[in-house]
Design a protein around this motif. Structure first.
Motif, PDB file in Angstrom:
ATOM      1  N   ARG A 148       0.811  -1.214   0.000  1.00  0.00           N
ATOM      2  CA  ARG A 148       0.000   0.000   0.000  1.00  0.00           C
ATOM      3  C   ARG A 148       0.851   1.273   0.000  1.00  0.00           C
ATOM      4  O   ARG A 148       0.491   2.269  -0.585  1.00  0.00           O
ATOM      5  CB  ARG A 148      -0.960  -0.007   1.194  1.00  0.00           C
ATOM      6  N   GLU A 203      -4.384   0.952  -7.551  1.00  0.00           N
ATOM      7  CA  GLU A 203      -4.570  -0.349  -6.914  1.00  0.00           C
ATOM      8  C   GLU A 203      -5.079  -1.343  -7.943  1.00  0.00           C
ATOM      9  O   GLU A 203      -4.601  -2.463  -8.048  1.00  0.00           O
ATOM     10  CB  GLU A 203      -5.652  -0.250  -5.825  1.00  0.00           C
ATOM     11  N   TYR A 204      -6.072  -0.881  -8.676  1.00  0.00           N
ATOM     12  CA  TYR A 204      -6.713  -1.766  -9.630  1.00  0.00           C
ATOM     13  C   TYR A 204      -5.736  -2.234 -10.699  1.00  0.00           C
ATOM     14  O   TYR A 204      -5.650  -3.419 -11.016  1.00  0.00           O
ATOM     15  CB  TYR A 204      -7.907  -1.050 -10.271  1.00  0.00           C
ATOM     16  N   HIS A 246      -9.414   7.625   2.765  1.00  0.00           N
ATOM     17  CA  HIS A 246      -9.788   7.058   1.468  1.00  0.00           C
ATOM     18  C   HIS A 246      -8.667   7.039   0.434  1.00  0.00           C
ATOM     19  O   HIS A 246      -8.784   6.383  -0.579  1.00  0.00           O
ATOM     20  CB  HIS A 246     -10.993   7.808   0.907  1.00  0.00           C
ATOM     21  N   PHE A 247      -7.564   7.771   0.683  1.00  0.00           N
ATOM     22  CA  PHE A 247      -6.540   7.839  -0.359  1.00  0.00           C
ATOM     23  C   PHE A 247      -5.123   7.574   0.116  1.00  0.00           C
ATOM     24  O   PHE A 247      -4.180   7.991  -0.525  1.00  0.00           O
ATOM     25  CB  PHE A 247      -6.593   9.209  -1.053  1.00  0.00           C
ATOM     26  N   THR A 248      -4.978   6.928   1.273  1.00  0.00           N
ATOM     27  CA  THR A 248      -3.607   6.590   1.680  1.00  0.00           C
ATOM     28  C   THR A 248      -3.548   5.143   2.179  1.00  0.00           C
ATOM     29  O   THR A 248      -4.582   4.515   2.452  1.00  0.00           O
ATOM     30  CB  THR A 248      -3.109   7.467   2.852  1.00  0.00           C
ATOM     31  N   GLY A 249      -2.338   4.655   2.301  1.00  0.00           N
ATOM     32  CA  GLY A 249      -2.134   3.317   2.844  1.00  0.00           C
ATOM     33  C   GLY A 249      -2.654   3.203   4.264  1.00  0.00           C
ATOM     34  O   GLY A 249      -3.196   2.170   4.667  1.00  0.00           O
ATOM     35  N   ARG A 275      -6.236   2.402   4.093  1.00  0.00           N
ATOM     36  CA  ARG A 275      -6.462   0.996   3.759  1.00  0.00           C
ATOM     37  C   ARG A 275      -6.244   0.121   4.998  1.00  0.00           C
ATOM     38  O   ARG A 275      -6.994  -0.803   5.271  1.00  0.00           O
ATOM     39  CB  ARG A 275      -5.505   0.549   2.660  1.00  0.00           C
ATOM     40  N   ARG A 312     -19.688   0.877 -11.526  1.00  0.00           N
ATOM     41  CA  ARG A 312     -19.213   1.961 -10.661  1.00  0.00           C
ATOM     42  C   ARG A 312     -20.362   2.895 -10.298  1.00  0.00           C
ATOM     43  O   ARG A 312     -20.537   3.275  -9.158  1.00  0.00           O
ATOM     44  CB  ARG A 312     -18.125   2.761 -11.376  1.00  0.00           C
ATOM     45  N   LEU A 357      -0.253   9.575  -1.680  1.00  0.00           N
ATOM     46  CA  LEU A 357      -1.656   9.375  -2.041  1.00  0.00           C
ATOM     47  C   LEU A 357      -1.820   8.171  -2.958  1.00  0.00           C
ATOM     48  O   LEU A 357      -0.993   7.906  -3.824  1.00  0.00           O
ATOM     49  CB  LEU A 357      -2.200  10.618  -2.766  1.00  0.00           C
ATOM     50  N   MET A 358      -2.900   7.449  -2.768  1.00  0.00           N
ATOM     51  CA  MET A 358      -3.155   6.339  -3.661  1.00  0.00           C
ATOM     52  C   MET A 358      -4.584   6.404  -4.178  1.00  0.00           C
ATOM     53  O   MET A 358      -5.464   7.002  -3.562  1.00  0.00           O
ATOM     54  CB  MET A 358      -2.899   5.009  -2.975  1.00  0.00           C
ATOM     55  N   SER A 359      -4.780   5.801  -5.319  1.00  0.00           N
ATOM     56  CA  SER A 359      -6.118   5.829  -5.885  1.00  0.00           C
ATOM     57  C   SER A 359      -6.569   4.399  -6.147  1.00  0.00           C
ATOM     58  O   SER A 359      -5.757   3.486  -6.245  1.00  0.00           O
ATOM     59  CB  SER A 359      -6.107   6.596  -7.208  1.00  0.00           C
ATOM     60  N   SER A 360      -7.869   4.227  -6.252  1.00  0.00           N
ATOM     61  CA  SER A 360      -8.399   2.907  -6.588  1.00  0.00           C
ATOM     62  C   SER A 360      -7.863   2.459  -7.935  1.00  0.00           C
ATOM     63  O   SER A 360      -7.657   1.285  -8.185  1.00  0.00           O
ATOM     64  CB  SER A 360      -9.920   2.955  -6.638  1.00  0.00           C
ATOM     65  N   ARG A 361      -7.599   3.445  -8.790  1.00  0.00           N
ATOM     66  CA  ARG A 361      -7.109   3.146 -10.134  1.00  0.00           C
ATOM     67  C   ARG A 361      -5.739   2.447 -10.076  1.00  0.00           C
ATOM     68  O   ARG A 361      -5.540   1.399 -10.678  1.00  0.00           O
ATOM     69  CB  ARG A 361      -6.991   4.481 -10.887  1.00  0.00           C
TER      70      ARG A 361
END
Lengths: 504, 347, 342
Positions: free
Chosen positions: A363, A377-378, B201-204, B207, B20, A371-375
């Motif tokens: 992660r 990850e996907y 919602h947007f970081t490790g 998650r 979606r 920052l991470m996005s679902s994209r």
């Protein structure tokens, strides 16, 4: 010998059970005679547990028939099954830890005085009497909390006897027992058989089955395959029926590779009560098999190396650098990946999407400026899924909805994404179908070829022998033998895994 | 070799736009936002003066402490824990400011001290829960009584008032001048909310937060240190609650030990109405913010309609109960339908 | 002899013993400051009277918590039945006192039934449900009462006599609390269905697998809890004779605190109503003792908080120590086995 003569006490015919679209049990059949110990064998996922749960009243069958002592039954609850005289001893005993041993035996049926008050004195005495009959000494007034697994199982058996159960189901009762405890259990089981009760015994250990049982029923892929008198078959024949092919399938192992530098070195690792004096190495391009009986301490060693559990003594080195103990994050950073034995509890988060499961460990590296996005990850998960040929409707669906084999691929993909130096795989093919099993084996071989060091824990002897460059054997928390690929035979490994002290 | 086989045949396709959209439209957050819109429309139509800037201004000021505290509370509940001591911390923070101000300490220094109290109070909760492994429900019922008790103990039933106008006006200031709806302090919330949304919602870390709530063991096997994360979430609830205490004190120009009594229930109710599962692992901040606003709008509308504040409490409670029961009922129905189908297929 | 000593040792180790000792210590200290605390004309009476209402709520809470649930609505149920009882007397002059009492209690039962249905049928966590019903019941109470209150003059004298009268020197309210306690203690200790509650709290999955009627039992505990809170409400009206809409507010936390201090594990399976009752007595007594020893009673809640946290920390320390002892025991027995084998 007894099969045709006496009418069965319990008979199942073409029992079917589905969960949504998943067929857990296709057509289960079984005829249990009174005064018989009947082995039920099959690979993981063959439907044994579902069959047991139908018998126990946990699940209601969709179709088929179950007859108990000649009359058709349909249990709506476990209480119904119990009242009908069926007792089930689950793999993991289901006790009430806060209550006393005696209360656990008599829960819901406590002996009472006139007026309905529970009579603890009588209850304790009756429990003592039961234990005496079983030849064990457990204080009936102590808390169940802290009992060893063996004693917990004895307690479950005492419960079954006090219910005067006609049918007793034991689901892998010996998995966590030591040699002496197994002997004690068998003595009890024989005594119960001689009283005329029918016992269904589920086990993966053929020596036990041939020692204890008189009849064996084989299941495969949720269906009944065959029933045999134990004297008429050999273990090899049973295995053939279980897997539906010849036992000596070729393992996709590339022979003659030269191992490289030492990746993992474990020195004198010890944790009181679980293992001690563990010393071994795993090199690049090498698959080291860790063999032994369930409960010998193999998974515990893996957990300690990875940092899930603490250990008391010893050192773990990766590429020569000492690894801090009790810190999985550092272990991952050092290049260790662990595919744990319990896929649904430890390997995956079943209520999380496939994509997130695959990218959970990486992660941080996946994030851009944090920052991470679902994209992202996907995309990453998509690559992993493609490489391992994961079959899933959608990477967005929960991991728990996939088949066992695909779940295992997801766990593997999750760890391969970290590019580990060392991959520890604990029971990598448990409960997955034959096709996926071969894929996993091929994958492990390829990874080793590419330079990865692999430590493989497995209870399946053919797998250990077929895949390992070296085999280490663990018995009761100690390394008892090491074999090269050529030396490792099933006899040698089994002897090292089971022999008792006097042989040493 | 085998791994290079054509990927297209087996690798799952990317989720279609339709899928979606469907999750977006029929997810829990969407439902709660829809509820917010419905409440708003009904209130605007049927309650006089509801849809005026002034009403909105007071609505925001009224729910402001709940909005603030709901942010860290969401993290705590998603990890499967709970913090019931937040309202007591509002009171304790308020008393800290009051007592120090009374002793001649300038307001900014008193505010800083209150925030430190919040950090320490949160850290105590976090330590007891993560280092000693105690159930957070019991721990924070204890610290609920303890923090409130210290607050009431210090000031008794007296109130400290007379804070300088500079500060009391600051929290009541309107961003766009007289008659407009947005209080300037809302900026504080917006900044914190953006930070919280980004983290969750947007970081490790986000998650990991969900992973811990869904399966603690598997998250440990993935190298997630649940204890450390939870500890910091408790510190965050303590700190933000203290911040809410600062706001409360200055808005009402009153530092009292019993300030914000019972507010913990409103916060928990709002978070749960917003779709966060009490079992952990599920929920989103957008839903939570909408949940707070639904409760706020409902309360404000009922108040304007001259409904007594007590019936408003009934409405809050009903909303909470209904919002948790409805998903239960839906799952039960789904299961029933599935069973029917299975039975039909078998026969 | 050894049996007697071990029984004695077990008694000393029990949480109930230490809480009882703590109560005595508090009484002794307070009495040293002011002999009226225990010996004055009202002292002894108050010693018995003050805790009675909280005892009822605490044992109600204990029954629910033992099954790994919680009932936060007890205080609101108390408030609503207290007000309803008073209101029946004012709106229905000449009503038979006993009938009003029964109706007041039955109101509590009914509110408990609602909680029980929501928890056991809808399968929503009790914490959430009872948090909701805490609001709802209290809200109904306030909406009904408004700013009005029931005054002593509204109540018939035979009713208020329950609050002031006594039987052989023991206040009636204490007698009622004792009877409720005794019935519940017997039920939890000696009835099969009472033991089910411990099993359910100890391991809910196993209880389900074992075939215990989990939903029915959990439902039952909420009915018990509602009924006891209803009794507490009637007693509240009788004792204070003035009932406003806020009667009993905040007591839900005191009841949880009393149970936890008395050794009822918050995650179910263990603890006794005796412990919970003693916890309630301790809390009430400390509450009354604080002003006597010169501490402002504003600090009472802080003491409660410290006690709760202290109690759960203590539980954890004892548990960890017991676990360690067990591991050691098992190790030594397994090494014995090894020795025997070689």
């Amino acid at each position: 010998m007894t099969i045709p003569d006496t009418p069965p006490v319990l008979e199942l015919r073409d029992v079917r059970k589905t969960f949504g679209s998943v067929v857990a049990l296709d057509s289960g059949s079984l005829a249990l005679s009174p005064g018989s110990i009947h082995a039920l064998v099959g690979e993981n996922g063959a439907g044994k547990s579902t069959l047991v749960k139908v018998i126990a009243g946990v699940h209601r069958r969709d179709s088929g028939s179950v007859t108990l002592a000649g009359s058709e039954v349909d249990f709506g609850s476990t209480a119904d099954a119990k009242d009908a005289g069926i007792a089930v001893i689950y793999q993991e005993p289901t006790l009430f830890p806060d209550l006393t041993v005696a209360e656990n035996v008599f829960m819901g049926r406590h002996p009472v005085r006139a007026g309905g008050a529970i009579d603890r004195h009588v209850m304790n005495e009756q429990t003592s009497a039961l234990f005496e009959r079983l030849g064990v000494s457990i204080d009936p007034s102590r808390q169940a909390l802290g009992l060893s697994i063996a004693d917990q199982q004895i307690l479950e058996i005492a419960k079954a006897i006090s219910l005067d159960a006609r049918v007793l189901v034991m689901d892998e009762p010996t998995a966590a027992l030591s040699g002496i405890e197994v002997k004690r259990l068998f003595t009890i089981a024989r005594a119960l058989r001689d009283e005329g009760r029918g016992i269904i015994f589920i086990s993966h250990r053929f020596d036990e089955i041939f020692d204890l049982c008189d009849t064996v029923t084989v299941m495969r892929d949720g269906a009944y395959i065959s029933t045999h008198n134990i004297d008429d078959v050999t273990p090899a024949e049973i295995v053939t029926r279980m897997v539906g092919r010849d036992v000596d399938t070729l393992f996709p192992k590339t022979e003659g590779t030269q191992p490289g530098d030492v990746v993992l070195s474990v020195e004198n690792l010890g944790s009181p009560g679980t293992f001690s004096g563990i010393t071994f190495t795993v090199r690049e391009r090498e698959i080291v098999g860790l063999a032994g009986l369930v409960g010998a301490g193999r998974s515990e060693i893996a957990r300690a190396i990875f940092g899930i559990d603490d250990y008391a003594s010893g050192v773990v080195r990766i590429d020569g650098n000492m690894l801090a103990k009790g810190n999985p994050r550092k272990a991952i950073a050092a290049g260790i990946g662990l595919v744990p034995e319990d896929r649904r509890q430890q390997g995956l988060i079943v209520d999380m999407s496939v994509a997130r499961n695959m990218t959970l460990v990486i992660r941080r590296s996946l994030a851009k400026w944090g920052l991470m996005s679902s994209r992202s990850e996907y995309d990453r998960a998509h690559d992993g899924a493609a490489k391992l040929r994961v079959k899933a409707g959608s990477l967005e669906s929960d991991a728990g909805t996939m088949s066992g084999g695909n779940q295992q691929k997801v766990v593997l993909a999750k760890w391969l994404a970290t590019n580990p130096r060392l991959l520890i795989v604990d029971e990598p093919t448990r409960g997955i179908d034959v096709g996926t099993k071969a894929e996993v084996h091929r994958l492990l071989d390829e990874l080793a070829q590419e330079g990865m060091a692999i430590l493989m824990i497995s209870s399946e002897l053919p797998e250990v022998l077929g895949m390992s460059d070296r085999v280490l054997v663990v018995r009761e928390g100690r390394l008892t033998a090491e074999f090269s690929r050529d030396e490792a035979t099933s006899e040698a490994v089994m002897t090292a895994a089971t022999r008792t002290e006097e042989a040493a | 070799m085998t791994r290079t086989l054509e990927a297209t045949t087996t690798a799952p396709a990317a989720p279609s736009v339709g899928t979606r959209l469907r999750t977006l439209l029929f997810g829990r957050s969407a439902a709660i936002i829809a509820l917010l819109v419905i409440v708003w429309i009904i209130a605007s139509v049927s309650v006089d003066n509801f849809n005026t800037p002034n009403t909105l201004y007071f609505l925001i000021l009224d729910v402001f402490p709940v909005l603030l505290i709901a942010l860290p509370m969401t993290f705590v509940i998603i990890t499967g824990e709970i913090d019931l001591s937040v309202a007591s911390m509002v009171g304790l923070s308020s008393v800290t400011i009051g007592a120090l101000f009374q002793a001649g300490v300038p307001v900014p220094a008193a505010v800083a001290a209150a925030l430190v109290v919040g950090i320490v109070g949160g850290a105590v909760n976090g330590f007891l829960v993560t280092a000693l492994g105690l159930p957070s429900l019991a721990v924070t019922i204890g610290s609920l009584a303890l923090y409130r008790g210290i607050a009431v103990g210090i000031l008794g039933t007296t109130a400290v008032t007379g804070f300088p106008d500079v500060f009391t006006d600051l929290v009541k200031e309107r961003l766009f001048g007289r008659g407009t709806a947005i209080p300037t302090v809302l900026i504080v919330f917006i900044v914190l909310a953006i930070i919280a949304i980004v983290i969750l919602h947007f970081t490790g870390t986000g998650r990991s937060t969900y992973a811990i709530g869904l399966n603690k063991e598997a998250s440990a096997f993935s190298g997630i240190n649940a204890g450390r994360l939870k500890f910091w979430f408790f510190v965050a609830t303590g700190t933000v609650s203290a911040l809410a205490g600062v706001f409360w004190t200055l808005r009402y120009d009153s530092a009292r030990g019993d300030n914000a009594m019972g507010l913990e229930l409103v916060v928990v109710a709002a978070v749960l109405v917003g779709g966060v599962s009490i079992f952990g692992g599920r929920g989103s901040l957008v839903g939570v913010i909408a949940g707070v606003l639904v409760i706020g709008a409902l309360r404000s509308a009922l108040r304007l309609a001259d409904v007594s504040s007590d019936v408003i409490n009934v409405a809050t409670g009903l909303l909470l109960v209904v919002s948790v029961i409805v998903p239960s009922i839906i799952t039960a129905i789904q299961r029933l339908v599935q069973r029917r189908r299975a039975a039909a297929a078998a026969s | 002899m050894s049996a007697t000593t071990s029984r004695l040792a077990a008694l000393v180790k029990r949480r109930e013993t230490s809480v009882a000792l703590a109560v005595i210590v508090v009484i002794v200290i307070a009495t040293l400051f002011n002999s009226n605390f225990a010996f004055g004309s009202d002292g002894f009476r108050n010693l018995l009277l003050t805790p009675s209402i909280l005892v009822l709520l605490a044992i109600a809470q204990a029954v629910v918590v033992i099954t790994r649930n919680i009932d936060l609505s007890v205080s609101a149920v108390l408030g609503l039945s207290a007000y309803a009882t008073g209101r029946m007397f004012t709106d229905w002059p000449g009503a038979p006192t006993i009938l009003v009492i029964v109706l007041g209690i039955l109101l509590g039962t009914g509110l408990g039934v609602i909680n029980g249905l929501l928890v056991s049928v809808a399968k929503v966590p009790a914490l959430v449900i009872t948090l909701g019903t805490l609001y709802i019941y209290r809200g109904i109470d306030i909406a009904w009462a408004g700013s009005t209150r029931i005054n002593a003059s509204d109540l018939p004298s035979d009713f208020t006599a329950i609050g002031t009268g006594s039987l052989f020197g023991i206040p009636w309210l204490t007698v009622i609390a004792l009877i409720a306690f005794a019935v519940l203690a017997y039920y939890l200790g000696y009835a099969r269905s009472g033991r089910d509650l411990y099993a359910i709290g100890s391991n809910p999955d196993a209880a389900e697998l074992y075939g215990l009627p989990v939903a029915r039992r959990v439902f039952g505990t909420f009915v018990i809890s509602g009924t006891l809170s209803g009794i507490a409400g009637v007693m509240y009206a009788a004792r204070y004779a003035t009932v406003s809409a806020t009667a009993g507010s905040g007591m839900e936390l005191d009841s949880v605190a009393a149970a936890v201090i008395g050794g009822v594990a918050i995650f179910g399976g263990s603890g006794t109503v005796l412990g919970a009752a003693l916890g309630a007595v301790l809390l009430s007594t400390i509450n009354r003792a604080l002003p006597t020893v010169g501490i402002q009673d504003f600090w009472q809640q802080a003491v409660v908080g410290a006690l709760i946290i202290g109690a759960i920390v203590l539980d954890r320390v004892l548990y960890t120590r017991a676990q360690r002892a067990l591991t050691k025991e098992r190790q030594s027995s397994s090494s014995e086995r090894e020795g025997a084998r070689s």
